[in-house]
Write a protein that holds these residues in place. Sequence first.
Motif, PDB file in Angstrom:
ATOM      1  N   HIS A  88       0.852  -1.183   0.000  1.00  0.00           N
ATOM      2  CA  HIS A  88       0.000   0.000   0.000  1.00  0.00           C
ATOM      3  C   HIS A  88       0.896   1.243   0.000  1.00  0.00           C
ATOM      4  O   HIS A  88       1.952   1.274   0.651  1.00  0.00           O
ATOM      5  N   ASP A  90      -2.938  -5.009   5.418  1.00  0.00           N
ATOM      6  CA  ASP A  90      -3.904  -3.936   5.643  1.00  0.00           C
ATOM      7  C   ASP A  90      -3.186  -2.754   6.299  1.00  0.00           C
ATOM      8  O   ASP A  90      -2.571  -2.909   7.359  1.00  0.00           O
ATOM      9  N   SER A 107       0.440  -8.368  10.635  1.00  0.00           N
ATOM     10  CA  SER A 107      -0.602  -7.619   9.919  1.00  0.00           C
ATOM     11  C   SER A 107      -0.912  -8.166   8.530  1.00  0.00           C
ATOM     12  O   SER A 107      -1.863  -7.713   7.884  1.00  0.00           O
ATOM     13  N   LYS A 108      -0.139  -9.137   8.015  1.00  0.00           N
ATOM     14  CA  LYS A 108      -0.385  -9.643   6.660  1.00  0.00           C
ATOM     15  C   LYS A 108      -1.473 -10.709   6.680  1.00  0.00           C
ATOM     16  O   LYS A 108      -1.726 -11.358   7.704  1.00  0.00           O
ATOM     17  N   SER A 109      -2.144 -10.896   5.538  1.00  0.00           N
ATOM     18  CA  SER A 109      -3.204 -11.891   5.416  1.00  0.00           C
ATOM     19  C   SER A 109      -2.617 -13.292   5.418  1.00  0.00           C
ATOM     20  O   SER A 109      -1.441 -13.497   5.097  1.00  0.00           O
ATOM     21  N   LYS A 149      -2.986  -5.885  -5.381  1.00  0.00           N
ATOM     22  CA  LYS A 149      -4.019  -4.846  -5.302  1.00  0.00           C
ATOM     23  C   LYS A 149      -3.458  -3.440  -5.467  1.00  0.00           C
ATOM     24  O   LYS A 149      -4.219  -2.502  -5.716  1.00  0.00           O
ATOM     25  N   ASN A 176      -1.510  -9.880   1.385  1.00  0.00           N
ATOM     26  CA  ASN A 176      -1.901  -8.474   1.484  1.00  0.00           C
ATOM     27  C   ASN A 176      -1.702  -7.957   2.908  1.00  0.00           C
ATOM     28  O   ASN A 176      -1.930  -8.676   3.886  1.00  0.00           O
ATOM     29  N   ASP A 208      -4.224  -0.107   7.963  1.00  0.00           N
ATOM     30  CA  ASP A 208      -4.708   0.295   9.295  1.00  0.00           C
ATOM     31  C   ASP A 208      -4.158  -0.638  10.365  1.00  0.00           C
ATOM     32  O   ASP A 208      -3.663  -0.180  11.414  1.00  0.00           O
ATOM     33  N   ASP A 209      -4.247  -1.954  10.125  1.00  0.00           N
ATOM     34  CA  ASP A 209      -3.705  -2.913  11.082  1.00  0.00           C
ATOM     35  C   ASP A 209      -2.199  -2.755  11.218  1.00  0.00           C
ATOM     36  O   ASP A 209      -1.646  -2.837  12.326  1.00  0.00           O
TER      37      ASP A 209
END
Length: 691
Positions: free
Chosen positions: A58, A92, A127-129, A136, A90, A94-95
């Motif tokens: 991001h 996030d 924090s990663k999926s 993305k 991915n 915010d996390d």
Amino acid sequence: MSSWTRELDEAAVLATSRGWWHELLFYLLCGLAAIPTSFLVFSTVFINATPEHWCALHPRIEKLGIEDQLIRNLTVPGHHGVFESCRAHNIDPDDFFAIYNQTFGGIGDSEMNEGTTDLLIRVINSSKSKEPSECKHGWKFSTDLYKNTLVTEYSLVCNKDWLPRTANTLFWVGSIVGNPFFGWVSDRYGRRPTILLMIFLLVPITIATSFPGNYLTYIVLRIIGGLFFPAMYQLPLILALELMPPAKRTNAGIVIGMLFGSGMCILSLIAYLLREWFYLSLATTLPFILTYSYFWLIPESPRWLVGRGRIADAEKVLRNIARRNGITLPCGFLLDLHKRIKEEEEIEIFSNGQLKSFTRSYDLEVDANKDFNKDVFLENDILKDDKTGEEKEVVIDETENISICNEVKRTSIELESHEMETPNMVQTDPFLKVQINSLRRKSKQFVNKIFSNEDDDDDLDENKVMYEQHSENDCEASPLDLFRYRNIRKKFLILTFNWVSVGIAYNGLSYNTTNLGVNDYLAFFIGGIVELPSYVIAWHCIEKYGRRWVFFGFMIIGGIACLSCGLVPEDLPWVTLTLAMLGRLSAAASFAVFYVQVGELLPTVLRAQAMGAASFISGVGLLACPYIVSLGVIRKWVPLIIIGTLSVAAGFASLFLPETLNHPLPQTLGDGENFGRNFKILSCVERDKKY
């Protein structure tokens, strides 16, 4: 002889017996055919290169400046150092920043050091999926080899990775359309105006590809550029072949090949130094504005002029070349050659006890069971005086002025009418025929006037009527003649198959450098370097052993080398590279031999059209090249197996073509049909055949 083959050969020898102008002209034509075309075709290897890439983070996380290698190791799935390009875990934002702020507290981004790396890894892992997903936020591209390419600029990876391959394929679609067209224009309006037309159009189009605006515009410009290849390679070669004396014709294909390989080496060096697609594109297009000077340098082909019945113009070209070489040839020397050679052959005929005129003794068998109609040869021509409007009847003497070309054309019409039983096949109105021919001649004269830069020669104009009496009366041929005559048809089909095979082998091995597991610039440079000795070897071999056996040998060696790559483990890339480069050397040598061979097998009146038609079919085969190369993602040796198989097949097919060494260039359709009719497959070259 009526086809003027021997006369033109001897005239070329006289005009180039000393001096430097013809040598300069030869290398100018070879350079025009090789350097711009090598840049045009293969610059996309670097401009459309796909660097190593992975999913980007991001933008908010990217601002932290985390090392790329750390991000790849933590977020991109991979095995044994090979990472996926289109999927990643991915993160996030915010996390990530919630955990990041808790972990690092008041530590600023500028205060982060190696001691904080372990903490950063914990933040990313937290924090990663759990499962990887498609990218993305775009991609990150490695800058180790390329600062930028069109692929990086327009993100042409993953679900858009088909666009660069399609652009390359559509380039060859353009060549499929353009090559037959320019071949037809060349045979109809001349070599010189066609070459100049291509230069004036191609240079601004290639420069425009540096300013595409979007990738779709780039594809369209590449398609338009493809219209001029390989015609831009072939027509200067044809002109060089038709200008040079017999002893130097072999040099044309070999020198062009060496310059083409040198162009590839230069291209790889320029790409290595610049590493940005925009500057590379400009560097490989802008210098060729200098080719506009060819308007004042290149002449028309004397063979083409004679084939059109313009013998006076052909002599003017030869005298101009001789004058620039410091040689003075008398006005009318070409006609004197014609008369002397004709007398020598008449003496030879009469010495054999055959009381026949020279023209009637020339063998033009199209059908062994079909005799020519003598009434056709006594047909009178109706000419109309443009000034008085009066029709004049000119009776053509049978032994002096009957054209071989007319004989072939009229016989073919007679055969067609016999087979179709359609009396309307033959035009019976001579006045209408003259009107149509007059309109066609005026269009050709208009084109020649536009592109002509030669001064008038009053001496030649005075003798033009005398020359026209001995001319071939605008001898023309159409692509249909390739299939009308059995021997020409056989040679054309074999040449076409060989063209497809050697084209896929050469271009496939050139584009396949990215699959060889070594540096792109180095692999491409090595590929260009290995071509240079291949042309030297081919040069010496074809002079001693002829064309067909040398082509056979190189194609078999290259094919076996490529097939052997399937036996090499993928963890030995330098072994695969060595075998692939041996295949590349053989393919380059085969191409050089092939271009000499194809030019010598086809008659002058059909040479450019036939090469255009064969290249058209070859272009269809070349459409598969990008997709053959893309099979390297399955196994790196899969493209090489396909290339090797085609090479071996073409090698054996070449044995069914006649040898051309020490034989004159066929001038008319009759020459082309008779040449190589009764050769034996295992025959070798004839030594110093006199003609």
